[in-house]
Design an enzyme around this catalytic site. Structure first.
Site, PDB file in Angstrom:
ATOM      1  N   CYS A 263     -30.176  16.701  89.514  1.00 47.65           N
ATOM      2  CA  CYS A 263     -30.524  17.340  90.786  1.00 47.65           C
ATOM      3  C   CYS A 263     -31.811  18.160  90.686  1.00 47.65           C
ATOM      4  O   CYS A 263     -32.152  18.657  89.618  1.00 47.65           O
ATOM      5  CB  CYS A 263     -29.398  18.253  91.222  1.00 47.65           C
ATOM      6  SG  CYS A 263     -27.815  17.419  91.329  1.00 47.65           S
TER       7      CYS A 263
ATOM      8  N   ARG B  11     -36.668  13.007  88.243  1.00 52.15           N
ATOM      9  CA  ARG B  11     -35.483  13.519  87.549  1.00 52.15           C
ATOM     10  C   ARG B  11     -34.280  12.606  87.739  1.00 52.15           C
ATOM     11  O   ARG B  11     -33.286  12.746  87.029  1.00 52.15           O
ATOM     12  CB  ARG B  11     -35.144  14.918  88.076  1.00 52.15           C
ATOM     13  CG  ARG B  11     -36.201  15.946  87.752  1.00 52.15           C
ATOM     14  CD  ARG B  11     -35.908  17.258  88.449  1.00 52.15           C
ATOM     15  NE  ARG B  11     -34.700  17.867  87.974  1.00 52.15           N
ATOM     16  CZ  ARG B  11     -34.638  18.788  87.014  1.00 52.15           C
ATOM     17  NH1 ARG B  11     -35.739  19.183  86.439  1.00 52.15           N
ATOM     18  NH2 ARG B  11     -33.493  19.306  86.639  1.00 52.15           N
TER      19      ARG B  11
ATOM     20  N   ASN C 262     -27.867  23.175  91.907  1.00 57.11           N
ATOM     21  CA  ASN C 262     -27.911  22.351  90.693  1.00 57.11           C
ATOM     22  C   ASN C 262     -26.843  22.872  89.741  1.00 57.11           C
ATOM     23  O   ASN C 262     -26.646  24.088  89.659  1.00 57.11           O
ATOM     24  CB  ASN C 262     -29.263  22.487  89.990  1.00 57.11           C
ATOM     25  CG  ASN C 262     -30.338  21.651  90.646  1.00 57.11           C
ATOM     26  OD1 ASN C 262     -30.114  21.041  91.681  1.00 57.11           O
ATOM     27  ND2 ASN C 262     -31.509  21.636  90.038  1.00 57.11           N
ATOM     28  N   GLY C 263     -26.197  21.978  88.999  1.00 57.41           N
ATOM     29  CA  GLY C 263     -25.184  22.408  88.030  1.00 57.41           C
ATOM     30  C   GLY C 263     -23.796  21.969  88.474  1.00 57.41           C
ATOM     31  O   GLY C 263     -23.657  21.108  89.356  1.00 57.41           O
TER      32      GLY C 263
ATOM     33  N   GLU D 292     -33.711   4.835  67.805  1.00 60.74           N
ATOM     34  CA  GLU D 292     -34.528   5.168  68.970  1.00 60.74           C
ATOM     35  C   GLU D 292     -35.047   3.879  69.632  1.00 60.74           C
ATOM     36  O   GLU D 292     -35.085   3.778  70.862  1.00 60.74           O
ATOM     37  CB  GLU D 292     -35.689   6.080  68.549  1.00 60.74           C
ATOM     38  CG  GLU D 292     -36.667   6.427  69.638  1.00 60.74           C
ATOM     39  CD  GLU D 292     -36.049   7.132  70.850  1.00 60.74           C
ATOM     40  OE1 GLU D 292     -34.865   7.501  70.805  1.00 60.74           O
ATOM     41  OE2 GLU D 292     -36.758   7.278  71.851  1.00 60.74           O
TER      42      GLU D 292
ATOM     43  N   LYS E 221     -34.361   3.024  73.524  1.00 57.90           N
ATOM     44  CA  LYS E 221     -35.484   2.832  74.444  1.00 57.90           C
ATOM     45  C   LYS E 221     -35.348   1.506  75.174  1.00 57.90           C
ATOM     46  O   LYS E 221     -35.491   1.418  76.373  1.00 57.90           O
ATOM     47  CB  LYS E 221     -36.781   2.872  73.640  1.00 57.90           C
ATOM     48  CG  LYS E 221     -37.959   3.395  74.339  1.00 57.90           C
ATOM     49  CD  LYS E 221     -38.082   4.900  74.310  1.00 57.90           C
ATOM     50  CE  LYS E 221     -36.843   5.606  74.733  1.00 57.90           C
ATOM     51  NZ  LYS E 221     -36.816   7.005  74.625  1.00 57.90           N
TER      52      LYS E 221
ATOM     53  N   GLU F 285     -32.073   1.439  77.588  1.00 56.18           N
ATOM     54  CA  GLU F 285     -32.005   2.338  78.748  1.00 56.18           C
ATOM     55  C   GLU F 285     -32.903   1.886  79.884  1.00 56.18           C
ATOM     56  O   GLU F 285     -32.600   2.143  81.048  1.00 56.18           O
ATOM     57  CB  GLU F 285     -32.275   3.801  78.371  1.00 56.18           C
ATOM     58  CG  GLU F 285     -33.688   4.141  78.023  1.00 56.18           C
ATOM     59  CD  GLU F 285     -33.895   5.630  77.713  1.00 56.18           C
ATOM     60  OE1 GLU F 285     -33.249   6.466  78.340  1.00 56.18           O
ATOM     61  OE2 GLU F 285     -34.719   5.931  76.841  1.00 56.18           O
TER      62      GLU F 285
END
Ligand code: M6R
Length: 609
Positions: A2, A27, A99-100, A482, A486, A489
């Protein structure tokens, strides 16, 4: 995850809020909304989907004469993405964005329902709004109401709040989730993220835990646990609006991969003094390093993978036993601390909830902490005993690249600093190591980027498959993890990393004709063993892409395709391989025409546990 943006001042608020929301898009979100204060009261417009849908709604029903508003991008947690679950939420005379997560929202909801409050959405946020409205109805005073309401809430929150009776005024409070105030020429702003403020101003202040802010068109006032109002101590950010734009690149991820050479140099050069590794500018002396007998690295996702690579380097170069932990697991099997244990937490955003919780756990356990953080002034940066900043600049793509690579470069320099401080390496060796990190690493990234077309060609075969494996030993296994993250995702192709020697203990049964296996072999001493594993999978049909040093003995006879890595130093081959796996992931996802910068279900900064 958010995002929050708010404004009050003398200018038209709606374009400012929509601009801020656009910046926050990176985001990750699934619905969006705005609450705008006009002479008729507060108008809320919100919807499921992207900002374009909100803008269409606003075009159909324009909001006039508004100089105060709050906006939000929502990443669904409590209740799916829908118009009704989108923020802002109204309860009585209160409108807020959040947010949260309010962890005790069920209990609070029951309490409110007993008071005949009805709810429209499934969100914890609407419950928070109801609790706040309840307190406000009793007190009539926003600040007292916020204090009373938040005292009842458990969890993490950053709120932007409007009260019907206070036109042109915005309240804000945070615990656990970040919130930043900013001062512009034409008013005051509020945002969950520095980048959302960059189009308007550079003057900012990060709210502290539990701090409450009251914004009017001409003032910003802070309230802490005492009643005494304070004026924010404004700072000036070094970020520019351009640093959060694509700058001619097709995607932010590609731009950020290309920014890596500069990001490495910026991150390591402040830690070299007279050619030697030196962290005194971060408040870390040679004596501090000498006390360190054991390191526990804690982080999530790619930052944890940087910790795995860094852990290898710390053990090999500095001789300090190092373990890396997934932050969300750290509290469940408390690591055994010995005298001289140092906890290093790593976070690009500086706000990852699991990492923050682990940091707090380490501090409560009495352990000294150092954070490695990219986003300046964030909670993890502030709460750790010491903070070593990476200087990667704003990272917008959800898949981290320059964030990860600068974390590795700083850990590498830390290993050199500890080794030098303890006398494990002499001045000459320390100088050579520092130089290789500061010079060979960025050069190796640049050189690999010049071979982008070669990597793009290779990605064609990856894009056509459902399963891909990365293999490696030692440092290369850490890097494989990693590489696999990468690739999966952003391309949605199942990709796993395996320790090269472990495949034959089960997973090799998944290898079939044409399964791509990407083998990383930067460590000359481990080449022969990994090469044997390459032969094992290849003889079972795997299509092998091998990343190996230029001096490797005839790799073409073992692999289908070879990506050669420089041999000048370990730093050179390590950072070249890192760049190659990032580019393979990027090119594969781009080939599949996917939303590279905003992969499905993911958020840039994960502020919930
Ligand atoms: O901001 P942080 O470094 O704390 O984030 C940690 C992870 O969420 C992050 O590295 C994530 O795994 C990346 N999106 C992967 O590319």
């Amino acid at each position: 995850m958010c995002g929050i943006i708010g404004y009050t001042g003398s200018a038209n608020a709606v374009p400012k809020i929509t601009k801020g929301l656009e910046v926050l898009e990176y985001r990750g979100y699934d619905s969006v909304g705005i609450a705008a204060r006009t002479s008729d009261g507060v108008t809320t417009v919100k919807c499921r989907g992207r900002i374009g849908s909100l803008e269409e709604k606003l075009e159909r029903n324009p909001i006039e004469n508004c100089t105060c508003a709050i906006g939000h991008t929502r990443w669904a947690t409590h209740g799916g993405p829908s118009d009704v679950n989108a923020h802002p939420h109204r309860a009585g005379r209160v409108v807020l964005v959040h947010n949260g997560i309010i962890e005790n929202y069920k209990v609070l909801k029951e309490e409110m329902m007993k008071k005949e409050v009805t709810f429209l959405s499934e969100t914890d946020t609407e419950v928070a709004a109801a609790v706040l409205n309840d307190c406000y109805a009793e007190t009539g005073d926003p600040m007292t109401a916020i204090r009373q309401a938040t005292a009842k809430m458990k969890g993490s929150y950053a709120f932007g709040i409007l009260f019907d009776e206070f036109p042109g005024e915005v309240w804000a409070v945070r615990t656990g989730s970040p919130l930043i105030l900013a001062k512009g020429q034409d008013g005051y702003y509020l945002a969950s993220d520095m980048t959302a403020l960059l189009p308007f101003t550079k003057e900012y202040y990060c709210l502290e835990e539990g701090q409450l802010a009251h914004l009017t068109p001409t003032s910003a006032v802070l309230y802490g646990s005492d009643e005494n109002p304070k004026v924010p101590d404004w700072s000036i950010t070094a970020m520019t609006p351009e640093s959060a734009q694509k700058g001619g690149f097709k995607h932010f991820m590609l731009k950020e991969i290309f920014e890596q050479p500069e990001a490495i140099m910026k991150s390591v050069s402040p830690r070299i003094v007279d050619g030697l590794p030196n962290f005194s500018a971060d408040g870390i002396t040679a004596d501090f390093w000498r006390q360190v007998k054991n390191i526990q690295i804690v982080a999530c996702g790619s930052a944890m993978h940087a910790g795995l690579v860094g852990g290898r380097l710390l053990e090999e170069i500095a001789g300090v036993p190092t373990s890396s932990y997934i932050a969300s697991e750290f509290r469940y099997h408390p690591p055994l601390a010995v005298d001289g244990t140092l906890v290093v937490v790593i976070s690009q955003s500086g706000e990852t909830a699991d990492t923050l919780a682990a940091l707090r756990y380490a501090k409560e356990s009495g352990l000294p902490t150092v954070s490695i953080v990219n986003a300046v002034g964030t909670t993890i940066a502030r709460e750790a005993d010491r903070c070593v900043y990476t200087y990667a600049g704003p990272e917008i793509a959800v898949a981290t690249t320059k964030g990860y690579c600068t974390q590795v470069s700083v850990l590498y320099m830390m290993a050199a600093a500890i080794a030098h401080a303890t006398g494990r390496i002499d001045d000459t060796e320390a100088r050579d190591l520092a130089r290789s990190i500061a010079e060979d690493a960025p050069k190796a990234v640049l050189d690999m980027l010049e071979r982008s077309e070669e990597l793009r060609q290779m990605s064609a075969r990856l894009a056509a498959r459902e399963h891909i494996f990365y293999i490696g030993r030692g440092l290369d296994y850490a890097m494989s993890q990693e590489g696999a993250l990468k690739l999966k995702e952003i391309s949605y192709i199942h990709c796993e990393a395996y320790a090269a020697g472990e495949l034959k203990h089960g997973t090799i049964s998944l290898i079939e004709e044409g399964t791509p296996v990407i083998a990383i072999t930067t460590e000359a001493a481990l080449y022969d063993k990994t090469e044997s594993n390459v032969r094992e999978v290849r003889s079972r049909g795997a299509y092998v892409i091998m990343l190996c040093r230029e001096d490797a003995p005839n790799p073409e006879t073992s692999a289908d395709e070879v990506i050669y890595l420089p041999t000048k130093s370990t730093a050179a081959s390590l950072f070249a391989a890192m760049t190659a796996v990032q580019m393979l992931a990027y090119e594969t996802a781009d080939r599949l025409d996917l939303d590279v910068d905003r992969p499905r279900n993911l958020a840039k900064s994960v502020t919930v546990e």
